[in-house]
Scaffold this active site. Structure first.
Site, short mmCIF file in Angstrom:
data_model
loop_
_atom_site.label_atom_id
_atom_site.label_comp_id
_atom_site.label_asym_id
_atom_site.label_seq_id
_atom_site.Cartn_x
_atom_site.Cartn_y
_atom_site.Cartn_z
CB CYS A 109 1.93 -5.26 -4.70
SG CYS A 109 0.43 -4.62 -3.95
CB CYS A 146 -0.39 1.68 -7.57
SG CYS A 146 -1.42 0.97 -6.26
CB CYS A 190 3.64 1.13 -7.16
SG CYS A 190 4.51 0.25 -5.83
CB CYS A 195 7.36 4.45 8.34
SG CYS A 195 5.92 4.23 7.28
CB CYS A 242 4.42 4.81 10.88
SG CYS A 242 3.36 5.16 9.45
CB CYS A 255 0.46 8.80 8.09
SG CYS A 255 1.70 9.31 6.89
NE ARG A 282 7.19 11.91 7.31
CZ ARG A 282 6.01 11.46 7.75
NH1 ARG A 282 5.17 10.87 6.93
NH2 ARG A 282 5.69 11.60 9.01
N1 SAM Z 1 0.84 -1.14 -0.30
C1 SAM Z 1 0.52 -0.11 0.60
C2 SAM Z 1 -0.31 0.98 0.00
O1 SAM Z 1 -0.31 1.15 -1.20
O2 SAM Z 1 -0.96 1.70 0.76
C3 SAM Z 1 1.74 0.50 1.25
C4 SAM Z 1 3.00 0.76 0.45
S1 SAM Z 1 2.86 1.95 -0.85
C5 SAM Z 1 4.43 1.74 -1.64
C6 SAM Z 1 2.93 3.50 0.01
C7 SAM Z 1 2.88 4.75 -0.79
O3 SAM Z 1 4.12 4.98 -1.43
C8 SAM Z 1 1.89 4.88 -1.91
O4 SAM Z 1 0.59 5.17 -1.47
C9 SAM Z 1 2.44 6.05 -2.71
O5 SAM Z 1 1.92 7.25 -2.22
C10 SAM Z 1 3.94 5.97 -2.42
N2 SAM Z 1 4.70 5.61 -3.64
C11 SAM Z 1 4.81 4.40 -4.18
N3 SAM Z 1 5.56 4.43 -5.30
C12 SAM Z 1 5.93 5.71 -5.47
C13 SAM Z 1 6.72 6.39 -6.45
N4 SAM Z 1 7.24 5.75 -7.49
N5 SAM Z 1 6.91 7.72 -6.31
C14 SAM Z 1 6.36 8.38 -5.27
N6 SAM Z 1 5.61 7.79 -4.30
C15 SAM Z 1 5.39 6.48 -4.40
C1 DTB Z 2 4.65 7.86 1.67
O1 DTB Z 2 3.77 8.71 1.44
N1 DTB Z 2 5.76 7.75 0.97
C2 DTB Z 2 6.55 6.64 1.44
C3 DTB Z 2 5.72 6.11 2.64
N2 DTB Z 2 4.57 6.95 2.63
C4 DTB Z 2 5.35 4.70 2.70
C5 DTB Z 2 6.87 5.63 0.39
C6 DTB Z 2 7.54 6.23 -0.82
C7 DTB Z 2 7.85 5.10 -1.73
C8 DTB Z 2 8.70 5.54 -2.87
C9 DTB Z 2 8.99 4.43 -3.81
C10 DTB Z 2 9.78 3.29 -3.27
O2 DTB Z 2 10.66 3.47 -2.39
O3 DTB Z 2 9.57 2.17 -3.71
FE1 SF4 Z 3 0.94 -2.41 -3.99
FE2 SF4 Z 3 2.59 -0.45 -4.68
FE3 SF4 Z 3 0.00 -0.08 -4.90
FE4 SF4 Z 3 1.07 -0.23 -2.44
S1 SF4 Z 3 1.45 1.35 -3.96
S2 SF4 Z 3 -0.78 -1.23 -3.16
S3 SF4 Z 3 2.74 -1.70 -2.85
S4 SF4 Z 3 1.22 -1.59 -6.06
#
Ligand code: SAM
Ligand code: DTB
Ligand code: SF4
Length: 330
Positions: free
Chosen positions: A64, A68, A71, A108, A139, A199, A271
């Site tokens: 990506c 973030c 992530c 989702c 979703c 959401c 959630r």
């Molecule tokens: N790329 C899109 C975005 O950022 O909106 C969708 C996927 S992103 C992985 C969705 C959500 O997953 C993020 O907004 C964050 O709240 C959650 N998330 C990602 N990595 C995480 C982590 N290591 N621990 C907890 N929540 C996480």
């Molecule tokens: C949300 O708030 N949590 C979910 C879903 N919306 C997309 C994602 C959590 C991702 C946790 C890290 C991973 O699985 O990579």
């Molecule tokens: Fe990309 Fe992860 Fe950020 Fe979503 S949360 S925009 S997948 S870096």
């Protein structure tokens, strides 16, 4: 960010529904008083013994462009995760069928994108239509959308769009620098205008202050229409990300966060999202008492571990909780 997002109320008198001072007063209550209030609000609006089950699928993993700090899928961090292309429709539908058989009512689909490309839209539309045809709520979480992309997804029948605020506006730049809080709010507004359910929630345990948690909840609760679904994620620390060593949130503070979300957004689904693999059953039970009424099921979230169906079924049975069996809270 637009003015309409800054302040609105049910009475349309431009007064915010919640102030930071009111949120702080809730946070500072004795734990039992806070939980009693949250549970009372919960009972008034929901069957307290019903839990909604959603299942995630990463339809495009890793690589990506965003940075973030939490992530594992960001190309800016070295996490050892292999990037994939957008999955094929058949693969997605086969996984969705398995999720339905295991009891999920909402599917989702998440993509590691800053935003979808227009060339991906036809495939995304087919996924929405196919998953919906299985009788599941749909979703997606794909990053930022244009107005046209939002209406294309809404027209395809997408029920919910997930787009988290993640933290307060002031802490946000310490977590992500490739986009702004205003960008996030703008996409939420486009999703709403396109007629989809919103959401939106956040992550705790990223080294934020209590004030950041309160500000995030105040922002969510004061949206012109609060999100129908509010995921509260506990950071899953991922080696190689900037937040890998963030100080974990104290479990009682996590429960307080859930309780505030319930009180401040009384009719929204709250959630209990990422991080359940590291939570005791007792902590999860406290969160359900405080008003959490939805979880992600399955062995994996998008890329990270989740407790899995055997563990979750045993927990729900132990607590006398039953799952929502079809769309809505029947
Ligand atoms: N790329 C899109 C975005 O950022 O909106 C969708 C996927 S992103 C992985 C969705 C959500 O997953 C993020 O907004 C964050 O709240 C959650 N998330 C990602 N990595 C995480 C982590 N290591 N621990 C907890 N929540 C996480
Ligand atoms: C949300 O708030 N949590 C979910 C879903 N919306 C997309 C994602 C959590 C991702 C946790 C890290 C991973 O699985 O990579
Ligand atoms: Fe990309 Fe992860 Fe950020 Fe979503 S949360 S925009 S997948 S870096």
């Amino acid at each position: 960010m637009s003015d309409s997002l800054l302040c609105a109320s049910a009475a349309d008198d431009k007064a915010p529904r919640w102030t930071r001072a009111e949120a702080e007063a809730l946070w500072l209550k004795p734990f039992n008083d806070l939980l009693f209030e949250a549970h009372t609000v919960h009972r008034r609006n929901f069957d307290p013994n019903r839990i909604q089950l959603s299942q995630l699928l990463s339809i495009k993993t890793g690589g990506c462009a965003e940075n973030c700090g939490y992530c594992g899928q960001s190309a800016h961090h070295h996490t050892g995760l292999d990037a994939t292309r957008l999955l094929d429709l058949d693969h997605v539908l086969a996984e969705a069928e398995k999720a339905k058989a295991a009891g999920a009512t909402r599917y989702c689909m998440g993509a590691a994108w800053r935003n979808p490309k227009d060339r991906d839209m036809a495939k995304l539309v087919a996924m929405v239509e196919g998953v919906k045809a299985l009788g599941l709520e749909t979703c997606m979480t794909l990053g930022m959308l244009t107005a046209t992309q939002a209406s294309t997804l809404a027209d395809a029948g997408l029920d919910y769009y997930n787009h988290n605020l993640d933290t307060s506006e002031s802490y946000y730049p310490a977590v992500v620098s490739t986009r702004t809080y205003g960008d996030r709010l703008e996409t939420l507004e486009l999703v709403r205008e396109a007629g989809m359910k919103v959401c939106a929630g956040g992550i705790v345990g990223m080294g934020e202050r209590v004030a950041d948690r309160l500000d995030m909840l105040v922002t969510l609760a004061n949206l012109p229409t609060p999100p129908e679904s509010v995921p509260i994620n506990m950071l899953i620390p991922i080696p190689g990300t900037p937040l890998a060593d963030a100080p974990p949130i104290r479990p009682f503070d996590f429960v307080r966060t859930v309780a505030l979300a319930r009180i401040m957004m009384p009719t929204s689904e709250v959630r209990l999202s990422a991080g359940r693999s590291e939570m005791s059953d007792e902590l999860q039970a406290l969160c359900f008492f405080a008003g959490a009424n939805s979880i992600f099921v399955g062995e994996v979230l998008l890329t990270a571990d989740n407790p899995g169906d055997d563990h979750d079924l045993a927990l729900l049975r132990e607590l006398g909780l039953t799952s929502v069996t079809s769309a809505g809270h029947d």
